[in-house]
Design a protein around this motif. Structure first.
Motif: not given
Length: 307
Positions: A94-120
């Motif tokens: 979960a921490e890694e998924r959040t970090a990837r999203f924040e890095q992409a947003r900081a880089a200016g990428a138009d990314v959707k905030e992650p939702d749904g299950p972190v893992a199966v």
């Protein structure tokens, strides 16, 4: 300039390769969707180097079937140093998924905030074991992470195939006809040993019917964790005419102490095959549980035909 029938200039055009016709054509390999949840294998039992090797091989098989798969291993009785617990593995994912999203947003990428299950989470169990499954569910709850939990791997024809192979490796069953191999020590009755009480025995019995069809000998399931169950089933098989019995563990391996299998074989008065271990079917079934949970549908693993 081109015409409806082709290029007017006569220049070569790269055409797509035609797909091989017929039912033997090679299926196109599916890849894991970008940002897909991790497959986390929940490994029961006391962690050890052998257990880790087994789990890593199962995950490796799953990755080979689905390129790009984020496969991880969490131990129900881990120590968070050498053997990370299921709870910590889920939290880290979960921490890694959040970090990837924040890095992409900081880089200016138009990314959707992650939702749904972190893992199966896929329990590394052939059959149901309520005590171990409660432990898995508690670990998922303790992680406070959105994660889906799948059913156990069996019953399934591939597990009957795996049991057949393990018996033949131990010289207790004839291998398939394609290898033209026979053994004079083949058992004429199989005790299918499970753990998890009566529910597990009933589930093992379904796979046992498939195994009986492959071997053309009677197969009866018994519980390793119920006193007298193994001996009673062995006696029942002998009473129906079987003279040479074999014990087939309906187990992956880590969920029990190896000494229990030795004691059960002695109780039944017969030889025993190895547990299923990292047989290729185990990785394929774990992946099938994962893809089913996500609604992505690669070709389902099929059991080998009864011979």
């Amino acid at each position: 300039m081109s015409s409806p029938t082709g290029p007017a200039s006569g220049l070569p055009v790269r055409m797509p390769r035609p797909r091989q016709p017929g039912r033997h054509r090679r299926p196109e390999q599916l890849a894991a969707p970008e940002g897909a949840p991790a497959l986390v294998l929940a490994v029961p039992g006391t962690p050890s180097a052998a257990t880790r090797s087994l789990a890593e091989e199962v995950v490796s098989i799953a990755r080979s079937e689905l390129p790009g798969l984020d496969g991880r291993i969490g131990y129900l009785d881990g120590d968070d140093s050498e053997f990370p617990t299921l709870t910590s593995v889920l939290a880290h994912a979960a921490e890694e998924r959040t970090a990837r999203f924040e890095q992409a947003r900081a880089a200016g990428a138009d990314v959707k905030e992650p939702d749904g299950p972190v893992a199966v989470v896929v329990p590394l169990l052939a059959g149901p074991d309520s005590a171990l499954l409660r432990q898995v569910r508690q670990a998922v709850m303790d992680s406070r992470v959105a994660a889906d939990l799948t059913d156990v791997l069996g019953p399934h024809p591939l597990l009957a195939e795996a049991l057949h192979v393990r018996l033949s490796e131990a010289g207790l069953a004839r291998a398939d006809r394609a290898r033209l191999f026979t053994v004079t020590t083949a058992a004429d009755g199989i005790v299918l040993a499970s753990v998890g009480g009566e529910e597990a025995v009933q589930a093992a019995g379904i796979t046992g019917m498939l195994l009986a069809a492959r071997l053309a000998v009677p197969v009866m399931a018994a519980a390793l964790d119920q006193e007298g169950s193994i001996a009673a089933i062995a006696e029942q098989l002998r009473g129906s005419g079987s003279q040479h019995l074999a014990l087939a563990p309906y187990l992956i391996g880590p969920e029990i102490d190896a000494g229990l299998l030795e004691a059960a074989a002695a109780e039944a008065g017969c030889a025993a095959a190895e547990a299923l271990g990292p047989y290729p079917a185990i990785g394929k079934l774990a992946l099938a549980k994962y893809t089913m949970a996500l609604g992505i549908t690669p070709p389902q693993p099929q059991g080998a035909p009864v011979r």
